[in-house]
Design a protein around this motif. Structure first.
Motif, PDB file in Angstrom:
ATOM      1  N   HIS A  95       0.842  -1.238  -0.082  1.00 41.72           N
ATOM      2  CA  HIS A  95       0.096   0.110  -0.059  1.00 41.72           C
ATOM      3  C   HIS A  95       0.903   1.091  -0.037  1.00 41.72           C
ATOM      4  CE1 HIS A  95      -2.262  -3.284   1.933  1.00 41.72           C
ATOM      5  NE2 HIS A  95      -3.452  -2.742   1.505  1.00 41.72           N
ATOM      6  N   GLU A  96       1.866   1.294  -0.764  1.00 44.28           N
ATOM      7  CA  GLU A  96       2.780   2.267  -0.952  1.00 44.28           C
ATOM      8  C   GLU A  96       2.165   3.711  -1.148  1.00 44.28           C
ATOM      9  OE1 GLU A  96       6.632   3.841  -3.743  1.00 44.28           O
ATOM     10  OE2 GLU A  96       6.113   1.639  -3.631  1.00 44.28           O
ATOM     11  N   TRP A  97       1.267   3.694  -2.045  1.00 43.57           N
ATOM     12  CA  TRP A  97       0.540   5.123  -2.249  1.00 43.57           C
ATOM     13  C   TRP A  97      -0.282   5.458  -1.148  1.00 43.57           C
ATOM     14  CZ3 TRP A  97       1.807   8.691  -5.694  1.00 43.57           C
ATOM     15  CH2 TRP A  97       2.241   8.266  -6.622  1.00 43.57           C
ATOM     16  N   LEU A  98      -0.711   4.701  -0.172  1.00 46.36           N
ATOM     17  CA  LEU A  98      -1.456   4.929   0.834  1.00 46.36           C
ATOM     18  C   LEU A  98      -0.383   5.705   1.958  1.00 46.36           C
ATOM     19  CD1 LEU A  98      -3.711   5.326   3.090  1.00 46.36           C
ATOM     20  CD2 LEU A  98      -3.374   2.772   3.630  1.00 46.36           C
ATOM     21  N   PHE A  99       0.709   4.716   1.923  1.00 44.90           N
ATOM     22  CA  PHE A  99       1.907   5.262   2.949  1.00 44.90           C
ATOM     23  C   PHE A  99       2.428   6.768   2.695  1.00 44.90           C
ATOM     24  CE2 PHE A  99       6.282   5.374   4.753  1.00 44.90           C
ATOM     25  CZ  PHE A  99       6.061   5.073   5.901  1.00 44.90           C
ATOM     26  N   ARG A 100       2.319   6.828   1.277  1.00 43.76           N
ATOM     27  CA  ARG A 100       2.984   8.202   0.546  1.00 43.76           C
ATOM     28  C   ARG A 100       2.002   9.486   0.826  1.00 43.76           C
ATOM     29  NH1 ARG A 100       7.254   8.342  -2.728  1.00 43.76           N
ATOM     30  NH2 ARG A 100       8.136   6.290  -3.581  1.00 43.76           N
ATOM     31  N   PHE A 101       0.757   8.898   0.931  1.00 48.55           N
ATOM     32  CA  PHE A 101      -0.309   9.833   1.227  1.00 48.55           C
ATOM     33  C   PHE A 101      -0.219  10.346   2.675  1.00 48.55           C
ATOM     34  CE2 PHE A 101      -4.741  11.210   2.600  1.00 48.55           C
ATOM     35  CZ  PHE A 101      -4.946  12.135   1.654  1.00 48.55           C
ATOM     36  N   ASP A 143       9.704   8.681   7.763  1.00 51.02           N
ATOM     37  CA  ASP A 143       8.855   7.748   6.745  1.00 51.02           C
ATOM     38  C   ASP A 143       9.669   7.800   5.675  1.00 51.02           C
ATOM     39  OD1 ASP A 143       6.833   7.627   8.688  1.00 51.02           O
ATOM     40  OD2 ASP A 143       5.705   9.181   7.772  1.00 51.02           O
ATOM     41  N   ALA A 144      10.106   8.789   4.837  1.00 52.48           N
ATOM     42  CA  ALA A 144      10.833   8.486   3.790  1.00 52.48           C
ATOM     43  C   ALA A 144      12.006   7.479   3.893  1.00 52.48           C
ATOM     44  CB  ALA A 144      11.390   9.821   3.140  1.00 52.48           C
ATOM     45  N   ALA A 145      12.559   7.311   5.060  1.00 50.56           N
ATOM     46  CA  ALA A 145      13.739   6.471   5.216  1.00 50.56           C
ATOM     47  C   ALA A 145      13.122   5.022   5.285  1.00 50.56           C
ATOM     48  CB  ALA A 145      14.392   6.660   6.567  1.00 50.56           C
ATOM     49  N   ALA A 146      11.991   5.082   6.067  1.00 49.85           N
ATOM     50  CA  ALA A 146      11.261   3.657   6.191  1.00 49.85           C
ATOM     51  C   ALA A 146      10.890   3.079   4.652  1.00 49.85           C
ATOM     52  CB  ALA A 146      10.239   3.634   7.246  1.00 49.85           C
TER      53      ALA A 146
END
Length: 232
Positions: free
Chosen positions: A49-55, A108-111
């Motif tokens: 769910h990468e886009w959700l995390f990016r959101f 978050d970006a590092a994770a």
């Protein structure tokens, strides 16, 4: 009264945007993607769910900007009541928490980078990358716990200004002060007695609704300092 002539309603609308955006990264995404104590499952959920995390990352940036505009709107509303306290609102409630939100984006970006497994991370195997990703997420949680100090401290000058203002109900000022102290206590419990953090959060719920009540009052009723009202 139009919102352009009502600085209280302007502040309330900024607050409303914050109430909609704030819980996305703090509550919704952790509840959907993070599995307590399971780095592999958490990494898998983020990857799926990468886009959700990016959101969630974008929502943090959004909230940081909203905080600055919100506190400037509150400064405009209360500067005639006490200029020094109004400035404290901008510093403790706007500038400093906004900076911490930007730092949280880095965690978050590092994770996310670790979960995606960039080429330069090939020296780490998959379980190591997952563990490191969980570490960065945990650091973000610790930062939020520390930031609760600021979430509480900025409400103290806001509570005093509300109480003194005469154009807002005094009970909101009292409630905001309780809310501010509750956040400070939550931060201290999280740092000193983390095993009781969830229980402390549960018991503090009635206090934490003060900001919602304050926001709804501003949105629905609005507020104008006497000078602003006379000049409208």
């Amino acid at each position: 009264m139009p919102s352009t002539r009502n600085p209280g309603r302007v502040a309330g609308l900024w607050y409303l945007l914050l109430v909609f955006g704030g819980p996305i990264r703090l509550i919704y995404i952790p509840s959907k993607l993070f599995v307590h104590g399971n780095a592999a499952a958490t990494a898998s959920n983020i990857a799926s769910h990468e886009w959700l995390f990016r959101f969630g990352i974008v929502s943090n940036l959004f909230n940081a900007v909203i905080l600055v505009f919100l506190t400037l709107a509150l400064y405009r509303l209360f500067k005639a009541v006490d200029l020094s306290l109004a400035v404290l609102i901008v510093i403790l409630g706007g500038v400093m928490p906004a900076l911490l939100d930007f730092v949280g984006v880095v965690y978050d970006a590092a994770a996310l980078t670790l979960v995606r497994g960039a080429d330069f991370l090939s020296v780490f195997d998959k379980p190591q990358r997952e563990a490191l990703a969980m570490l960065f997420l945990r650091l973000g949680d610790h930062q939020n716990t520390a930031a609760e100090i600021l979430w509480g401290l900025w409400l103290i000058p806001l509570a005093i200004l509300t109480y003194r203002s005469r154009f807002l109900p005094r009970f909101l000022g009292v409630w905001l002060a309780i809310n501010g102290f509750a956040y400070v206590i939550l931060s201290l419990v999280g740092e000193l007695l983390p095993q009781y953090q969830n229980s402390a959060f549960l018991y503090s719920q009635p206090a934490l609704f003060a900001e919602v009540a304050f926001m709804l009052w501003l949105v629905i009723k609005g507020a104008s300092p006497p000078a602003a009202a006379d000049g409208a």
